[in-house]
Design an enzyme around this catalytic site. Structure first.
Site, PDB file in Angstrom:
ATOM      1  N   SER A  53       0.901  -1.307  -0.043  1.00 18.81           N
ATOM      2  CA  SER A  53      -0.012  -0.026   0.212  1.00 18.81           C
ATOM      3  C   SER A  53       0.903   1.219  -0.146  1.00 18.81           C
ATOM      4  O   SER A  53       0.301   2.465  -0.229  1.00 18.81           O
ATOM      5  CB  SER A  53      -0.908  -0.082   1.055  1.00 18.81           C
ATOM      6  OG  SER A  53      -2.082  -0.712   1.098  1.00 18.81           O
ATOM      7  N   LYS A  56       0.368   3.660  -3.154  1.00 22.90           N
ATOM      8  CA  LYS A  56      -0.754   4.413  -3.178  1.00 22.90           C
ATOM      9  C   LYS A  56      -0.121   5.852  -3.376  1.00 22.90           C
ATOM     10  O   LYS A  56      -0.836   6.727  -3.698  1.00 22.90           O
ATOM     11  CB  LYS A  56      -1.599   4.409  -1.874  1.00 22.90           C
ATOM     12  CG  LYS A  56      -2.752   3.296  -1.801  1.00 22.90           C
ATOM     13  CD  LYS A  56      -3.348   3.296  -0.852  1.00 22.90           C
ATOM     14  CE  LYS A  56      -4.501   2.062  -0.967  1.00 22.90           C
ATOM     15  NZ  LYS A  56      -3.789   0.659  -0.785  1.00 22.90           N
ATOM     16  N   SER A 103      -7.280   2.568   3.095  1.00 21.96           N
ATOM     17  CA  SER A 103      -6.193   1.736   2.345  1.00 21.96           C
ATOM     18  C   SER A 103      -6.963   0.866   1.437  1.00 21.96           C
ATOM     19  O   SER A 103      -6.890  -0.230   1.337  1.00 21.96           O
ATOM     20  CB  SER A 103      -5.124   1.112   3.147  1.00 21.96           C
ATOM     21  OG  SER A 103      -4.002   1.030   2.449  1.00 21.96           O
ATOM     22  N   SER A 108      -7.713   1.882  -5.724  1.00 28.82           N
ATOM     23  CA  SER A 108      -6.289   1.987  -6.450  1.00 28.82           C
ATOM     24  C   SER A 108      -6.426   1.332  -7.828  1.00 28.82           C
ATOM     25  O   SER A 108      -6.178   1.876  -8.603  1.00 28.82           O
ATOM     26  CB  SER A 108      -5.232   1.306  -5.456  1.00 28.82           C
ATOM     27  OG  SER A 108      -5.224   2.044  -4.417  1.00 28.82           O
ATOM     28  N   TRP A 148       1.336  -4.430  -7.434  1.00 31.57           N
ATOM     29  CA  TRP A 148       2.054  -3.969  -6.098  1.00 31.57           C
ATOM     30  C   TRP A 148       1.496  -4.815  -5.017  1.00 31.57           C
ATOM     31  O   TRP A 148       1.948  -4.685  -3.861  1.00 31.57           O
ATOM     32  CB  TRP A 148       1.788  -2.479  -5.981  1.00 31.57           C
ATOM     33  CG  TRP A 148       0.300  -2.124  -5.627  1.00 31.57           C
ATOM     34  CD1 TRP A 148      -0.455  -2.148  -4.406  1.00 31.57           C
ATOM     35  CD2 TRP A 148      -0.997  -2.238  -6.753  1.00 31.57           C
ATOM     36  NE1 TRP A 148      -1.729  -1.758  -4.914  1.00 31.57           N
ATOM     37  CE2 TRP A 148      -1.958  -2.031  -6.011  1.00 31.57           C
ATOM     38  CE3 TRP A 148      -0.993  -2.163  -8.181  1.00 31.57           C
ATOM     39  CZ2 TRP A 148      -3.290  -1.768  -6.659  1.00 31.57           C
ATOM     40  CZ3 TRP A 148      -2.140  -1.989  -8.868  1.00 31.57           C
ATOM     41  CH2 TRP A 148      -3.430  -1.941  -7.999  1.00 31.57           C
ATOM     42  N   ALA A 203       1.416  -3.584   4.058  1.00 33.75           N
ATOM     43  CA  ALA A 203       1.732  -4.898   4.338  1.00 33.75           C
ATOM     44  C   ALA A 203       1.578  -5.717   3.250  1.00 33.75           C
ATOM     45  O   ALA A 203       0.738  -5.700   2.524  1.00 33.75           O
ATOM     46  CB  ALA A 203       1.023  -4.983   5.627  1.00 33.75           C
TER      47      ALA A 203
END
Length: 268
Positions: A53, A56, A103, A108, A148, A203
């Protein structure tokens, strides 16, 4: 009697596992953004891991620079069945501010899908972001939605700090307005020792050499920058757990960094 022995054996095995379980700090790196002076360097800061994350930060720059993101509260997109919903809050309508606060993975993904493969790849390459590999999972062609997330895109703490420093110095190929809008999403707040901290946790699972995930052994990230007076520092910490931790590893890293470097006076 056999059951008693079996139960005792299980408790012994559990105690041994707990004793062996540990969180390892892979790297802590802090440097001055303007001078590039290294203030703290501990561990293997060239070790790459999934961006998770923390990516981002880069996605927000792409989103604002391309016009997909308008401001902290626009656009608002609604959850749809089939989107990742690992956390209950992800099923709510989401704007850029809440995207970062919670998150939200699917937000995203929707930014990247709107960018398209070519533009997405060009941004990541022009950012010189880690290994810049946005192909995604092997033979899955899912880079826009997975690169990612414990997949192809890998970055080291040293590369994280370099990326953040170039962003703050306005050296990335995006508009200043996009940078300012993106920065505002990552405000952690003014800390007790006067540093104003910005950053993002992350994480993700470790991976085998073939790219397959290793469950229960996550990486933990906290990446960002802090300002006090006319000085700005950039930082990154990467940890690795030998077991599934009680709290998300990114949160643990964030809390540790804030306590160690921003809760009391330091030598920066």
């Amino acid at each position: 009697m056999k059951f008693t022995y079996l139960l005792s054996g299980l408790f012994i095995m559990l105690a041994f596992t707990v004793a062996k379980a540990e969180t390892t700090t892979v790297c802590t790196l802090i440097s001055d953004v303007q001078t590039a002076e290294v203030l703290v360097q501990e561990g293997d800061c060239a070790k790459r891991a999934t961006a998770a994350s923390t990516f981002k930060i880069a996605i927000s720059l792409m989103g604002f620079d391309s016009g997909i993101l308008k401001d902290a509260h626009h656009p608002v997109w609604s959850f749809k069945e089939g989107y990742p919903d690992w956390r209950k809050v992800w099923r709510n309508d989401t704007d850029p501010q809440n995207w970062i606060k919670h998150s939200v993975v699917w937000y995203s993904q929707q930014i990247n899908i709107r960018l398209g493969e070519e533009k997405f790849r060009n941004y990541v390459t022009s950012f010189d972001y880690g290994n810049a590999d946005v192909t995604g999972d092997a033979e899955q062609q899912n880079g826009l939605t997975r690169a990612w997330l414990s997949s192809s895109l890998q970055i080291s703490p040293a590369e994280q700090v370099d990326f953040i420093s170039r962003m703050i110095r306005r050296e990335l190929p995006v508009s200043d307005e996009a940078t300012e809008m993106a920065i505002g999403l990552f405000d952690i707040g003014l800390q007790p020792n006067g540093w104003h901290v910005f950053g993002k946790t992350g994480a993700g699972l470790s991976q085998n050499p073939d790219g397959s995930p290793i469950k229960g052994q996550p990486w933990g990230w906290f990446v960002g920058w802090a300002k006090r007076g006319d000085r700005t520092i950039a930082f990154a910490r990467l940890t690795h757990d030998s077991h599934r931790p009680a709290i998300p590893p990114g949160f643990a890293v964030r809390d540790a960094i804030l306590a160690e470097y921003f809760a009391r006076e330091n030598s920066f």
